[in-house]
Every structure is written in structure tokens, then in C-alpha cells.
Design an enzyme around this catalytic site. Structure first.
Site, PDB file in Angstrom:
ATOM      1  NE  ARG A 326      52.246  59.468   0.942  1.00 19.15           N
ATOM      2  CZ  ARG A 326      51.840  59.686  -0.316  1.00 19.15           C
ATOM      3  NH1 ARG A 326      51.474  58.700  -1.068  1.00 19.15           N
ATOM      4  NH2 ARG A 326      51.784  60.906  -0.778  1.00 19.15           N
ATOM      5  NE  ARG A 330      49.186  54.777  -5.159  1.00 17.52           N
ATOM      6  CZ  ARG A 330      49.663  55.804  -5.861  1.00 17.52           C
ATOM      7  NH1 ARG A 330      49.293  55.988  -7.099  1.00 17.52           N
ATOM      8  NH2 ARG A 330      50.510  56.647  -5.328  1.00 17.52           N
ATOM      9  NE  ARG A 339      42.461  54.840  -4.612  1.00 17.65           N
ATOM     10  CZ  ARG A 339      41.672  55.195  -5.620  1.00 17.65           C
ATOM     11  NH1 ARG A 339      40.528  54.570  -5.804  1.00 17.65           N
ATOM     12  NH2 ARG A 339      42.013  56.185  -6.424  1.00 17.65           N
ATOM     13  CG  ASP A 375      46.651  63.114   0.901  1.00 14.45           C
ATOM     14  OD1 ASP A 375      47.361  62.185   0.494  1.00 14.45           O
ATOM     15  OD2 ASP A 375      46.746  64.288   0.483  1.00 14.45           O
ATOM     16  CE1 TYR A 452      50.482  68.218  -4.349  1.00  9.14           C
ATOM     17  CE2 TYR A 452      51.638  68.660  -2.293  1.00  9.14           C
ATOM     18  CZ  TYR A 452      51.441  67.872  -3.415  1.00  9.14           C
ATOM     19  OH  TYR A 452      52.186  66.761  -3.606  1.00  9.14           O
TER      20      TYR A 452
END
Ligand code: CP3
Length: 643
Positions: A326, A330, A339, A375, A452
């Protein structure tokens, strides 16, 4: 090994006995070999002309001997020695008037202790030789004298004619240790191709080859065009004698290697070939095309031989490679700026933005690899499920998989359709990354992705997943096999588009007990890893795997990614030292600027300098991480691990 510097150039070699070796060397250096054997060794005892001369010499019937070449002089003596004692031959020579044409036969005579009548001034051609004889006409009369001319390789008609004009009785002594090959077909064909500009480089490993090539060219009436064609090519000469032979035929050697052997000849000619071709053919654009091909090959070399890729293969590296899971996200201002304007899924589907974010993160941190911005959940869309990323709540998947019927309804997706945007992003990103920086592709492991798809989003206890998993109607197996098949296609698609390695994220494997992992997750992860194109390293990463790390490693992957819940040395012991390992700094450490270096040092100590360690976090960078801390970690790992 380096990709060949010849870059597909066509290289002719005239070597005979070692033709195969030389042609293999050319191939090894990226050339296309053309083999044109130019000589055959002649057994000394077959040299009839030399024996006839020897008999006359010993009888004292030769008045004068003109020695034209050093090699020929030596060869002549060798031939005669098969019939007569060496001393007898040398005595006979001492009684004969000898005129060496140039410094090489002079050197041989000096070695033998045989005196000579005079020397010939430079450039030592037949003209100077005849002039010299004219000047010494009193001591060296020619009229009605038997004058033997040692010939080597080529005859010299002007010299013979000049001697005959002066009424000498010329005795030609062609001494060969080598003759043309019985079949000159390949040599003639090669000469034809050279003149048709179909050959880029020529390698000569003896001077005789030069003479023979021109002897055959003369037969074909092609000496001049051949010389011209050679003039446009790269000429490699094994050493000074061969270079001198080339000079004698009006050619210059472009490359003479640092050591007169075939290996250095081929390697150093390959190294300089393009530069020479460019200089000799400034307007030929095919040279530029070759150059760009070579550039691409060099880039491939740099990618394959970088620290990250070497560590994947457990090869020794000058310092420990590091990247962060990652690493683009963010916590990085550059990402947040984008974003703010573009939803996450739209970013993933925009190859330009993906390339920008991926490259920015790698360059900002100075990591040894970039990971494609994407992702693991993107794959659920081609399965026909609705994917959304909700601010604050994380991902959400509508129409979750809850029953056998849901599994049956799932299509067999072809990522080439549904995820073509990822492959486009790989191509863009690969092109945008700096030379030598490998790009990682990735996918979710079947268990994590399935969880998921069942839960419809993130979860703490994975209750629904486990219930679904325990069902005994075979739906779990069918479900995970479907995911595994799609994942293999997806990863191989990324590889075909240009990633250098792939990581399989089994982020939720840790919610399983060892026996559950073995039954419900391992077979499907193994199927994915086994399906990845051979030669591409797979990093098999999971969190919470301490309880079954040996099993986890057995599922496959050249590199095993471990989290921070187990010291790296212990983890590596369980994984087995025949695998590389990736990890394992607690991501929380990066939230404070203190102690980063101490933690990094401890992990490097645990790795103990063993080849095959890739430094990483135990899990992804946390959103609250200050970027400077991540930068400091990368710098510290490089510095502390420098060997
Ligand atoms: O820099 C990189 O590592 C590449 C990009 C990347 C993302 N997700 C971007 C992302 C990678 C490798 C992933 C993998 C991923 N995605 C995993 C496995 C790794 C892990 O952390 O265990 C998982 C479980 C996911 C699923 C996922 N995607 C979740 C749970 C979330 C929301 C929570 C979160 O971590 O942000 C995402 C969204 C996501 N994926 C974001 C990013 C940058 C945040 C999206 C945003 O900006 O709002």
C-alpha cells in the site's frame, strides 16, 4: 548473463576447426552466426612442391631464396624437417643467398641463426623487393640463376614477372600448411551475402583466413566489391598478425580484443559493433532500429538483474531491497489530491492516473519496486457482482454469494474483457517507470477474495464466510476453483502486459485454523500459484499465518510474505531457507518518527544477510503514516544493509 550486444546482427566467421565454438559464442552474444570455413589443414608430408625445392636446396642448386612471409618461412622449414635433419637444412640455407622481404621473415632468420644478403625497405612490397635486387645486382645477380620464391597463400604475379624479365629461372615454392576447404560452397555463399549487404560483421581468427577469403573472391572476380562491402561492416581481428594480414588486403580491423582469444574477440566486437556500424553507415536507419532494440534488451537486463528481482531468486545483492505494501495510498498527499476529484474505482480504471500514482509513490519513497495501483476486489466485477467503495465504510459488494445457486450463476470471467483497463494500466506504468524499476502485479488469494464476495464487504469474524465454507454440498470447492481459474488468467494477463513479479494477497488467511487453511484455502492458492507463467516470481503473502506458516509456504511462491507477529528469523526457519522471505515491520512503527531505524536494524539482523530477504511491512501502510517516515525507512534499510 547479459543479453547479447550484437542485438541480432549477422556475423560471419571464417574459422574452420573451431567453427562450432565460435558460432556458439556469436549466438551467446546475441548475433546470428554465419559459418564459412575458409581453410583445411594440409598434412606436411603432402607438400610436394616444397620437397622438390628441398632436394635442389640441399644439392646446392638454388642460387637465391626470396622469403616473403614469416609464417611461410617457418612452415617451409617444418616441411623440410619431415625429410631432412634440421641442421642439414640450415647449413644448406646458410650457403644460399637469402633475401627476406620484410621484418617478419627477418625475425625468423635471426631466430634460426641464418644470415641474409640484404633487407628490403618499407612498405616491403614486390616493388621495393625488385628495386633492392636491382641495387644489389652485382652481389645478387639474377640472370640465368635459380631464384626460389617462397609463396604463402597468394601468388604474386608482378614479382614473378619482374624476376622473369630479369632472366631469372623462377622456382615457385608454394608452402601451405593450409589449403582451401574441399567444399568452398559455404565460403562462396558467404562472400555473396557479404556483397549483397546481408552481413553486418566479420570475425577473423588467423591471417590465412583473410588470404583464403580473397583467394576465393578472386576466383569469383569479386575482390574489389568484397573489399568495399567489408569496408561497411564491423571487422574483428583476433590479434596483430591477423590485423596485418587484413592490412595487406587493404582492410582495417575495427576491433582487436584486449587478449588474442576467441572469447574476448566476440565479446568486444559485440560491444562495439553498433557504434562502428553507425560510424561507417551514417545514413543507414536500420542501425538506429537495431540500437533501439538493443536499448530495450538493456532495459530488460536491468530489470532482471536489479536487487529486487535478484532477491526473489535468492541471489546475492549489494543491499536489501525494500518496498511497502500500500505504498501508494491515502497517506500520500499526491494521492489524496487526485482522490479528492476522482472516485477510487474511476482512478483504477484510468491508466494515466494509475501510472502517475504508481510512479509517484515509487519515486517519492525510493523503493526498489513499484506495485501497480489497483485493488484485489476489481476481479469481482467481471464475476457480475456490483462493487462500490463507500467513503469511510470500505468496499461494498452487492449481490453477495450466499448459496449454491449463486455459485452456479457466477460466470467464468475472462479478465481480458472485464479487466482490460488493468492491462492497459500495466503498459502505461511500465513505460513510465524509471529504467530498472520492477513493477509488481497482484491479485487476492481465492480465500480472501471469496470471503469478500460472501460477506459483501469487510468483516471481523467472517461468520457468513465460514458457514458457507463448512457447507457440504461442494459449493465452496466449485466457488474457489472458479475464482482460482479467473485469477490465473488475471495474473498472467498482467505478466503479459509487463509486470516483472506478482503478489498474491491472502489478507484474511489468518482467520482460519491450520486444518481449515489446509482444506479450504491452500488447494486454491496452490492452483493459482502453479498457474502463473513459469519464471515469474510469485510473492505469497498472508497475515496471521504464524500458526501454519509451513503449510502456507507449501502452497507455493518463491517468496513468502509474512506479517510482524513473528520475528523474521523464526518465520524464515518455518518457511524454509530454500524460499525467499518478505517482511516484516509492524506498520504502526511508521506512525512515529522514533525508533524506525532500530526496528529496521532488528529485522535486518534477523535476516542475517542471507540472500533472499525483501524488506517490507507486515501489512499495508496505515493512512495516518507521515510520508517522511516511510521515506526514512527506505533510506535506513538501504544504508544499514549495505554490504
Ligand atoms: O499501493 C499499493 O499497495 C497498491 C494498491 C492497492 C490497493 N489495495 C489500493 C487501495 C493494493 C495492493 C490493494 C490490495 C488490497 N485491497 C487488499 C490486500 C492488502 C491488504 O491490505 O490486506 C485488500 C484486502 C483490499 C480491499 C480493499 N480495498 C479494502 C479493504 C479497502 C478499503 C480500506 C482501505 O484499506 O483503504 C480498499 C480500498 C483501497 N484500495 C484504497 C486504496 C488506495 C483506498 C481507497 C480510497 O482512496 O478511498
Amino acid at each position: 548473463m547479459n543479453a547479447g550486444k550484437f542485438g541480432g546482427l549477422r556475423v560471419v566467421s571464417f574459422e574452420s576447426r573451431l567453427a562450432k565454438t565460435l558460432s556458439d559464442l556469436i549466438t551467446l552474444h546475441g548475433g546470428v552466426p554465419i559459418t564459412a570455413p575458409s581453410l583445411k589443414e594440409v598434412p606436411l608430408e603432402n607438400n610436394v612442391a616444397a620437397f622438390d625445392f628441398g632436394r635442389l636446396l640441399l644439392k646446392g642448386d638454388v642460387d637465391m631464396l626470396l622469403l616473403l612471409t614469416g609464417v611461410g618461412t617457418r612452415a617451409l622449414l617444418n616441411v623440410l624437417e619431415t625429410r631432412h635433419p634440421r641442421e642439414t637444412v640450415l647449413e644448406a640455407m646458410k650457403r644460399t643467398k637469402i633475401v627476406p622481404r620484410g621484418p617478419k621473415p627477418v625475425r625468423v632468420l635471426n631466430e634460426l641463426g641464418v644470415p641474409f644478403a640484404c633487407t628490403v625497405p618499407e612498405p616491403n612490397t614486390w616493388k621495393e623487393l625488385l628495386d633492392t635486387l636491382d641495387r644489389h645486382a652485382r652481389d645478387l645477380p639474377l640472370e640465368r640463376r635459380v631464384v626460389a620464391v617462397q609463396e604463402y597463400g597468394v601468388t604474386n604475379p608482378e614479382l614473378i614477372e619482374g624476376l622473369e624479365k630479369r632472366k631469372a629461372r623462377v622456382l615457385r615454392v608454394p608452402v601451405y600448411r593450409w589449403a582451401l576447404p574441399d567444399d568452398t560452397g559455404p565460403l562462396e555463399a558467404a562472400i555473396g551475402r557479404i556483397m549483397d549487404r546481408e552481413v553486418d560483421a566479420a570475425l577473423f581468427t588467423t591471417g590465412v583466413q583473410v588470404e583464403h577469403v580473397f583467394r576465393v573472391a578472386k576466383r569469383l572476380n569479386a575482390e574489389e566489391p568484397l573489399r568495399e562491402a567489408f569496408g561497411r561492416m564491423v571487422i574483428g581481428s583476433v590479434g596483430p598478425d591477423t590485423t596485418a594480414a587484413l592490412k595487406a588486403f587493404g582492410l582495417d580491423a575495427d576491433v582487436e580484443p584486449s587478449s588474442p582469444k576467441m572469447g574476448p574477440l566476440v565479446a568486444e566486437t559485440a560491444e562495439k559493433a553498433l557504434l562502428v556500424l553507425k560510424r561507417k553507415n551514417p545514413r543507414d536507419c536500420s542501425v538506429e532500429v537495431r540500437e533501439s532494440v538493443l536499448g530495450l534488451m538493456a532495459a530488460e537486463d536491468a530489470l532482471r538483474d536489479g536487487v529486487f528481482m535478484k532477491a526473489c531468486r535468492r541471489e546475492a545483492v549489494p543491499y536489501t531491497p525494500v518496498w511497502l505494501m500500500r505504498q501508494a495510498g491515502r497517506y500520500m498527499k499526491e494521492y489524496r489530491d487526485i482522490r479528492e476529484k476522482v472516485p477510487f474505482l474511476d482512478i483504477c480504471k484510468n491508466p494515466d492516473l494509475v501510472a502517475e500514482i504508481t510512479v509517484t509513490a515509487q519515486e517519492r519513497l525510493g523503493t526498489d519496486a513499484a506495485i501497480l495501483f489497483a485493488d484485489i476486489l476489481l476481479l469481482v466485477e467481471p464475476f457480475g457482482l456490483d462493487l462500490a467503495y463507500l467513503k469511510g465504510d470500505g468496499p461494498s459488494i452487492k449481490r453477495a454469494v450466499r448459496a449454491s445457486a449463486d455459485v452456479d450463476r457466477l460466470p467464468e470471467p475472462d479478465p481480458a474483457d472485464g479487466l482490460a483497463y488493468v492491462f492497459r494500466a500495466v503498459r502505461k506504468t511500465r513505460a513510465a517507470l524509471k529504467h530498472g524499476v520492477p513493477l509488481l502485479g497482484f491479485a487476492g488469494a481465492p480465500f480472501t477474495l471469496a470471503s469478500y464476495m460472501v460477506q459483501g464487504g469487510s468483516s471481523k469474524d467472517f461468520e457468513l464466510t465460514k458457514k458457507f465454507m463448512y457447507g457440504d454440498d461442494g459449493r465452496w470447492k466449485a466457488f474457489l476453483e472458479k475464482i482460482a481459474r479467473a485469477t490465473v488468467k488475471y495474473l498472467n494477463g498482467q505478466i503479459d502486459a509487463g509486470v516483472q513479479a506478482v503478489q498474491l494477497f491472502d489478507s484474511w488467511a489468518g482467520v482460519l485454523e491450520p486444518s481449515e487453511y489446509a482444506e479450504y484455502a491452500l488447494p486454491y492458492s496452490r492452483a493459482v500459484i502453479d498457474g502463473v507463467r513459469a519464471g515469474v516470481p510469485v510473492i505469497h503473502f498472508g497475515t496471521g499465518t504464524a500458526g501454519f506458516l509451513d503449510l502456507f509456504a507449501k502452497a507455493g511462491g518463491q517468496v513468502i510474505g509474512v506479517d510482524h507477529r513473528l520475528p523474521l528469523d523464526e518465520a524464515w526457519r518455518r518457511v524454509g531457507h530454500d524460499k525467499a522471505i518478505q517482511g516484516n515491520l509492524d506498520p504502526l512503527v511508521l506512525c512515529s518518527s522514533e525508533n524506525i531505524e532500530n526496528h529496521a536494524r532488528m529485522i535486518l539482523d534477523h535476516a542475517g544477510g542471507r540472500p533472499g530477504h525483501i524488506f517490507n511491512l507486515g501489512h499495508g501502510v496505515l493512512p495516518e503514516t507521515p510520508v517522511e517516515n516511510a521515506v526514512a525507512l527506505v533510506e535506513a534499510v538501504h544504508r544499514l544493509s549495505h554490504r
